[in-house]
Scaffold this motif. Sequence first.
Motif: not given
Length: 356
Positions: A23-50
Amino acid sequence: MPSVVLITGVSRHLGGVFARLLCEQESIERIIGVDVVAPPHPVGRTEFVRADIRSPMIGKVIASAAVDTVVHMSVIATPLHAGGRATQKEINVIGSMQLLAACQKAPSVQHLVVKSTAGVYGSSNRDPALFQEDMAAKKLPSTGFGKDSVEVEGYVRGLARRRPDIGITMIRFANVIGPRVRTAMTDYFSLPVIPMPLGFDARLQFIHEDDVGAAMVAATMEAPAGIVNVAGDGIITMTQAVALAGRPVLAVPPGTRGPLNFALRRSGLIDFSPDQLDLFVYGRGLDTHAMRALLRFEPQYTTREAFEDFVAAGIRPLDRAADLTYAAGARVEQILQRAERLLPGSKDPASIGRSS
Protein backbone atom coordinates in the motif's frame (compact mmCIF):
# COMPACT_ATOMS: atom_id res chain seq x y z
CA MET A 1 4.72 -1.27 -13.34
CA PRO A 2 1.67 -2.88 -11.69
CA SER A 3 -1.56 -0.93 -11.68
CA VAL A 4 -4.20 -3.28 -10.22
CA VAL A 5 -2.87 -5.99 -7.88
CA LEU A 6 -4.76 -8.95 -6.44
CA ILE A 7 -3.36 -10.67 -3.34
CA THR A 8 -4.51 -14.10 -2.16
CA GLY A 9 -4.19 -15.13 1.49
CA VAL A 10 -4.50 -11.53 2.72
CA SER A 11 -6.05 -12.62 6.03
CA ARG A 12 -3.02 -14.62 7.08
CA HIS A 13 -0.16 -12.89 8.87
CA LEU A 14 2.36 -12.73 6.03
CA GLY A 15 -0.33 -11.77 3.53
CA GLY A 16 -1.32 -8.85 5.77
CA VAL A 17 2.28 -7.70 6.20
CA PHE A 18 2.78 -7.75 2.44
CA ALA A 19 -0.50 -5.91 1.79
CA ARG A 20 0.44 -3.08 4.17
CA LEU A 21 3.87 -2.71 2.59
CA LEU A 22 2.45 -2.76 -0.92
CA CYS A 23 0.00 0.00 0.00
CA GLU A 24 3.01 2.30 0.39
CA GLN A 25 3.65 2.03 -3.36
CA GLU A 26 1.79 5.10 -4.59
CA SER A 27 2.13 4.10 -8.25
CA ILE A 28 -0.31 1.20 -7.70
CA GLU A 29 -3.85 2.39 -8.35
CA ARG A 30 -5.78 -0.42 -6.69
CA ILE A 31 -5.02 -3.36 -4.39
CA ILE A 32 -7.55 -6.17 -3.86
CA GLY A 33 -7.13 -8.79 -1.14
CA VAL A 34 -9.07 -12.06 -1.15
CA ASP A 35 -9.44 -14.75 1.51
CA VAL A 36 -12.08 -16.95 3.13
CA VAL A 37 -12.27 -14.86 6.32
CA ALA A 38 -11.96 -11.13 6.94
CA PRO A 39 -8.45 -9.95 7.88
CA PRO A 40 -7.96 -9.72 11.66
CA HIS A 41 -5.22 -7.13 11.07
CA PRO A 42 -4.98 -3.80 9.20
CA VAL A 43 -4.41 -4.10 5.45
CA GLY A 44 -4.02 -0.41 4.57
CA ARG A 45 -5.95 0.69 1.50
CA THR A 46 -6.38 -2.87 0.31
CA GLU A 47 -9.99 -3.65 -0.68
CA PHE A 48 -11.04 -6.92 0.92
CA VAL A 49 -13.23 -9.36 -1.00
CA ARG A 50 -14.41 -12.50 0.77
CA ALA A 51 -13.74 -15.18 -1.81
CA ASP A 52 -12.31 -18.69 -1.92
CA ILE A 53 -9.66 -19.37 -4.55
CA ARG A 54 -10.97 -22.94 -4.73
CA SER A 55 -14.08 -21.52 -6.38
CA PRO A 56 -14.15 -20.64 -10.10
CA MET A 57 -15.68 -17.32 -9.01
CA ILE A 58 -12.14 -16.04 -8.37
CA GLY A 59 -12.00 -15.57 -12.15
CA LYS A 60 -14.87 -13.07 -11.98
CA VAL A 61 -13.03 -11.06 -9.34
CA ILE A 62 -9.91 -10.87 -11.56
CA ALA A 63 -11.86 -10.08 -14.73
CA SER A 64 -14.19 -7.46 -13.22
CA ALA A 65 -11.30 -5.51 -11.70
CA ALA A 66 -9.03 -5.89 -14.77
CA VAL A 67 -6.24 -7.17 -12.51
CA ASP A 68 -2.80 -6.98 -14.16
CA THR A 69 -0.71 -8.49 -11.33
CA VAL A 70 -1.67 -11.50 -9.21
CA VAL A 71 0.31 -12.26 -6.04
CA HIS A 72 -0.37 -15.78 -4.74
CA MET A 73 0.38 -16.06 -1.01
CA SER A 74 -2.24 -18.63 -0.11
CA VAL A 75 -0.15 -21.82 -0.08
CA ILE A 76 -0.44 -22.93 3.57
CA ALA A 77 2.57 -24.58 5.20
CA THR A 78 1.03 -26.24 8.26
CA PRO A 79 -2.10 -28.44 8.21
CA LEU A 80 -3.09 -27.45 11.76
CA HIS A 81 -3.51 -23.86 10.54
CA ALA A 82 -5.90 -24.99 7.78
CA GLY A 83 -7.98 -27.46 9.75
CA GLY A 84 -6.24 -30.65 8.66
CA ARG A 85 -4.17 -32.11 5.86
CA ALA A 86 -7.16 -32.64 3.54
CA THR A 87 -8.21 -28.98 3.76
CA GLN A 88 -4.61 -27.84 3.46
CA LYS A 89 -4.16 -29.81 0.23
CA GLU A 90 -7.45 -28.51 -1.19
CA ILE A 91 -6.46 -24.90 -0.54
CA ASN A 92 -2.91 -25.37 -1.78
CA VAL A 93 -3.43 -27.54 -4.85
CA ILE A 94 -7.07 -27.14 -5.93
CA GLY A 95 -7.04 -23.46 -4.98
CA SER A 96 -3.87 -22.82 -6.98
CA MET A 97 -5.29 -24.68 -10.00
CA GLN A 98 -8.43 -22.52 -9.97
CA LEU A 99 -6.43 -19.33 -9.51
CA LEU A 100 -4.06 -20.14 -12.38
CA ALA A 101 -6.98 -21.13 -14.60
CA ALA A 102 -8.51 -17.72 -13.87
CA CYS A 103 -5.20 -16.02 -14.73
CA GLN A 104 -5.00 -17.94 -18.01
CA LYS A 105 -8.46 -16.76 -19.05
CA ALA A 106 -7.95 -13.13 -18.02
CA PRO A 107 -6.30 -11.09 -20.81
CA SER A 108 -5.54 -8.29 -18.34
CA VAL A 109 -3.10 -10.41 -16.26
CA GLN A 110 0.52 -9.62 -17.14
CA HIS A 111 2.50 -10.73 -14.08
CA LEU A 112 2.09 -13.62 -11.62
CA VAL A 113 4.09 -13.62 -8.38
CA VAL A 114 4.05 -16.83 -6.34
CA LYS A 115 5.28 -17.31 -2.78
CA SER A 116 6.89 -20.74 -2.88
CA THR A 117 9.34 -22.52 -0.60
CA ALA A 118 12.83 -23.97 -0.56
CA GLY A 119 11.08 -27.13 0.62
CA VAL A 120 10.71 -28.10 -3.06
CA TYR A 121 14.43 -28.96 -3.00
CA GLY A 122 13.80 -31.59 -0.35
CA SER A 123 16.58 -32.59 2.02
CA SER A 124 18.88 -35.57 1.69
CA ASN A 125 22.46 -36.72 2.20
CA ARG A 126 23.15 -36.18 -1.53
CA ASP A 127 22.29 -32.47 -1.59
CA PRO A 128 24.77 -29.80 -2.74
CA ALA A 129 26.11 -27.31 -0.22
CA LEU A 130 23.92 -24.60 -1.79
CA PHE A 131 20.93 -25.12 -4.06
CA GLN A 132 20.81 -22.88 -7.12
CA GLU A 133 17.49 -22.16 -8.81
CA ASP A 134 18.16 -24.47 -11.77
CA MET A 135 18.96 -27.47 -9.57
CA ALA A 136 16.47 -30.26 -8.94
CA ALA A 137 15.79 -32.05 -5.67
CA LYS A 138 17.89 -35.15 -5.07
CA LYS A 139 14.90 -36.52 -3.17
CA LEU A 140 11.53 -34.98 -3.98
CA PRO A 141 9.19 -34.23 -1.06
CA SER A 142 6.62 -37.01 -0.87
CA THR A 143 4.15 -35.53 1.61
CA GLY A 144 2.82 -32.31 3.08
CA PHE A 145 3.64 -28.72 2.22
CA GLY A 146 6.73 -29.58 0.18
CA LYS A 147 4.79 -31.96 -2.09
CA ASP A 148 2.00 -29.39 -2.50
CA SER A 149 4.54 -26.71 -3.46
CA VAL A 150 6.13 -28.99 -6.08
CA GLU A 151 2.68 -29.49 -7.62
CA VAL A 152 1.89 -25.77 -7.50
CA GLU A 153 5.18 -24.92 -9.21
CA GLY A 154 4.34 -27.48 -11.90
CA TYR A 155 1.01 -25.75 -12.53
CA VAL A 156 2.78 -22.38 -12.73
CA ARG A 157 5.17 -23.74 -15.38
CA GLY A 158 2.14 -25.05 -17.28
CA LEU A 159 0.58 -21.59 -17.21
CA ALA A 160 3.84 -20.08 -18.48
CA ARG A 161 3.71 -22.44 -21.49
CA ARG A 162 0.07 -21.68 -22.26
CA ARG A 163 0.34 -17.93 -21.67
CA PRO A 164 3.94 -16.95 -22.48
CA ASP A 165 2.88 -13.30 -22.33
CA ILE A 166 2.41 -13.58 -18.55
CA GLY A 167 5.64 -12.88 -16.68
CA ILE A 168 6.37 -15.26 -13.80
CA THR A 169 8.22 -14.58 -10.55
CA MET A 170 8.39 -17.52 -8.13
CA ILE A 171 10.10 -16.91 -4.79
CA ARG A 172 11.50 -19.94 -2.98
CA PHE A 173 11.79 -18.75 0.59
CA ALA A 174 13.94 -20.34 3.25
CA ASN A 175 12.07 -21.28 6.43
CA VAL A 176 10.29 -18.22 7.79
CA ILE A 177 10.78 -17.19 11.40
CA GLY A 178 10.17 -14.12 13.53
CA PRO A 179 8.52 -12.75 16.68
CA ARG A 180 4.95 -12.56 15.31
CA VAL A 181 4.60 -15.21 12.60
CA ARG A 182 3.38 -18.78 13.21
CA THR A 183 5.25 -21.38 11.17
CA ALA A 184 6.35 -24.97 11.53
CA MET A 185 9.76 -23.69 12.65
CA THR A 186 8.41 -21.36 15.35
CA ASP A 187 6.19 -24.19 16.59
CA TYR A 188 9.11 -26.63 16.63
CA PHE A 189 11.44 -24.36 18.59
CA SER A 190 8.59 -23.51 20.98
CA LEU A 191 8.15 -27.13 22.06
CA PRO A 192 8.80 -27.74 25.79
CA VAL A 193 11.46 -30.29 24.78
CA ILE A 194 13.03 -30.12 21.32
CA PRO A 195 13.65 -33.47 19.56
CA MET A 196 17.04 -33.46 17.85
CA PRO A 197 18.37 -36.22 15.56
CA LEU A 198 21.12 -38.14 17.29
CA GLY A 199 24.52 -37.81 15.60
CA PHE A 200 23.54 -34.97 13.22
CA ASP A 201 23.92 -31.20 13.33
CA ALA A 202 22.03 -29.87 10.30
CA ARG A 203 22.70 -26.49 8.65
CA LEU A 204 19.60 -24.29 8.68
CA GLN A 205 18.75 -21.08 6.83
CA PHE A 206 15.99 -18.69 7.82
CA ILE A 207 14.28 -15.61 6.44
CA HIS A 208 12.80 -13.05 8.83
CA GLU A 209 9.05 -12.44 8.53
CA ASP A 210 9.66 -8.73 7.80
CA ASP A 211 12.00 -9.66 4.96
CA VAL A 212 9.34 -11.92 3.43
CA GLY A 213 6.99 -8.97 2.96
CA ALA A 214 9.77 -6.74 1.62
CA ALA A 215 10.94 -9.44 -0.81
CA MET A 216 7.41 -9.93 -2.11
CA VAL A 217 7.09 -6.18 -2.71
CA ALA A 218 10.37 -6.24 -4.65
CA ALA A 219 9.13 -9.22 -6.69
CA THR A 220 5.86 -7.40 -7.45
CA MET A 221 7.43 -4.09 -8.44
CA GLU A 222 10.41 -5.46 -10.41
CA ALA A 223 10.25 -7.09 -13.84
CA PRO A 224 9.40 -10.84 -13.91
CA ALA A 225 12.43 -12.72 -12.61
CA GLY A 226 11.57 -16.41 -12.94
CA ILE A 227 12.56 -18.57 -9.97
CA VAL A 228 14.51 -16.83 -7.18
CA ASN A 229 15.83 -18.18 -3.86
CA VAL A 230 15.42 -15.82 -0.90
CA ALA A 231 17.13 -16.39 2.45
CA GLY A 232 19.02 -14.52 5.13
CA ASP A 233 22.79 -14.58 4.82
CA GLY A 234 24.72 -17.30 6.59
CA ILE A 235 23.58 -20.47 8.32
CA ILE A 236 22.88 -21.63 11.83
CA THR A 237 23.30 -25.21 13.00
CA MET A 238 20.68 -27.17 14.92
CA THR A 239 22.95 -27.18 17.98
CA GLN A 240 23.31 -23.39 17.88
CA ALA A 241 19.56 -22.88 17.35
CA VAL A 242 18.62 -25.13 20.27
CA ALA A 243 21.15 -23.37 22.51
CA LEU A 244 19.75 -19.94 21.59
CA ALA A 245 16.20 -21.18 22.20
CA GLY A 246 17.22 -22.32 25.68
CA ARG A 247 15.13 -25.47 25.50
CA PRO A 248 16.05 -28.96 26.76
CA VAL A 249 16.86 -31.48 24.04
CA LEU A 250 15.57 -34.99 23.45
CA ALA A 251 18.04 -36.92 21.30
CA VAL A 252 16.18 -39.26 18.92
CA PRO A 253 17.54 -41.75 16.37
CA PRO A 254 17.09 -40.26 12.87
CA GLY A 255 15.33 -43.41 11.66
CA THR A 256 12.39 -42.79 13.98
CA ARG A 257 10.98 -39.81 12.09
CA GLY A 258 7.68 -41.62 11.39
CA PRO A 259 6.84 -42.47 15.02
CA LEU A 260 8.10 -39.04 16.13
CA ASN A 261 5.87 -37.27 13.63
CA PHE A 262 2.92 -39.41 14.74
CA ALA A 263 3.55 -38.63 18.41
CA LEU A 264 3.81 -34.88 17.75
CA ARG A 265 0.59 -34.90 15.73
CA ARG A 266 -1.30 -36.86 18.38
CA SER A 267 -0.13 -34.38 21.02
CA GLY A 268 -1.80 -31.56 19.06
CA LEU A 269 1.33 -29.44 19.46
CA ILE A 270 2.73 -29.58 15.94
CA ASP A 271 2.20 -31.33 12.62
CA PHE A 272 5.39 -31.86 10.65
CA SER A 273 5.56 -34.06 7.58
CA PRO A 274 8.38 -36.65 7.52
CA ASP A 275 10.00 -34.59 4.75
CA GLN A 276 10.15 -31.55 7.04
CA LEU A 277 11.74 -33.67 9.75
CA ASP A 278 14.43 -34.68 7.23
CA LEU A 279 15.54 -31.04 7.26
CA PHE A 280 16.67 -31.45 10.87
CA VAL A 281 18.81 -34.40 9.83
CA TYR A 282 20.42 -33.20 6.59
CA GLY A 283 19.81 -29.43 6.55
CA ARG A 284 19.65 -27.30 3.43
CA GLY A 285 21.43 -24.24 1.98
CA LEU A 286 20.36 -21.76 -0.72
CA ASP A 287 22.39 -19.76 -3.20
CA THR A 288 21.01 -16.19 -3.18
CA HIS A 289 22.92 -14.48 -6.01
CA ALA A 290 19.74 -14.14 -8.10
CA MET A 291 17.98 -12.48 -5.16
CA ARG A 292 20.39 -9.55 -5.39
CA ALA A 293 20.89 -9.53 -9.16
CA LEU A 294 17.26 -9.91 -10.29
CA LEU A 295 15.14 -8.67 -7.38
CA ARG A 296 17.74 -6.17 -6.19
CA PHE A 297 16.75 -7.23 -2.70
CA GLU A 298 18.94 -7.31 0.41
CA PRO A 299 17.47 -8.94 3.55
CA GLN A 300 17.53 -6.80 6.67
CA TYR A 301 18.28 -9.83 8.86
CA THR A 302 20.86 -12.57 8.53
CA THR A 303 19.79 -16.13 9.32
CA ARG A 304 21.18 -15.90 12.84
CA GLU A 305 19.70 -12.45 13.47
CA ALA A 306 16.27 -13.65 12.34
CA PHE A 307 16.41 -16.55 14.79
CA GLU A 308 17.70 -14.32 17.58
CA ASP A 309 14.81 -11.90 17.00
CA PHE A 310 12.37 -14.80 17.31
CA VAL A 311 13.97 -15.90 20.58
CA ALA A 312 14.28 -12.34 21.99
CA ALA A 313 10.53 -11.80 21.68
CA GLY A 314 9.92 -14.70 24.03
CA ILE A 315 8.92 -18.12 22.79
CA ARG A 316 5.15 -18.18 22.88
CA PRO A 317 2.75 -20.89 23.98
CA LEU A 318 1.08 -22.55 21.02
CA ASP A 319 -2.22 -20.62 20.67
CA ARG A 320 -4.74 -22.26 18.34
CA ALA A 321 -7.46 -19.55 18.37
CA ALA A 322 -6.44 -17.89 15.08
CA ASP A 323 -5.96 -21.28 13.43
CA LEU A 324 -9.46 -22.40 14.42
CA THR A 325 -11.01 -19.20 13.05
CA TYR A 326 -9.27 -19.55 9.69
CA ALA A 327 -9.94 -23.29 9.48
CA ALA A 328 -13.65 -22.73 10.24
CA GLY A 329 -13.87 -20.12 7.48
CA ALA A 330 -12.19 -22.48 5.01
CA ARG A 331 -14.58 -25.27 5.99
CA VAL A 332 -17.67 -23.05 5.60
CA GLU A 333 -16.55 -22.00 2.12
CA GLN A 334 -16.00 -25.66 1.23
CA ILE A 335 -19.56 -26.56 2.34
CA LEU A 336 -21.02 -23.62 0.39
CA GLN A 337 -19.20 -24.72 -2.76
CA ARG A 338 -20.59 -28.24 -2.44
CA ALA A 339 -24.07 -26.84 -1.90
CA GLU A 340 -23.66 -24.72 -5.03
CA ARG A 341 -22.77 -27.80 -7.07
CA LEU A 342 -25.77 -29.72 -5.72
CA LEU A 343 -28.16 -26.75 -5.94
CA PRO A 344 -27.19 -24.65 -8.99
CA GLY A 345 -29.75 -21.97 -8.10
CA SER A 346 -28.22 -21.24 -4.68
CA LYS A 347 -26.34 -18.08 -3.90
CA ASP A 348 -22.87 -17.61 -5.35
CA PRO A 349 -20.48 -18.64 -2.53
CA ALA A 350 -17.87 -16.11 -3.58
CA SER A 351 -20.29 -13.26 -2.97
CA ILE A 352 -21.50 -14.28 0.48
CA GLY A 353 -20.25 -11.88 3.13
CA ARG A 354 -18.38 -9.81 0.58
CA SER A 355 -17.12 -6.52 1.98
CA SER A 356 -14.69 -3.79 1.04
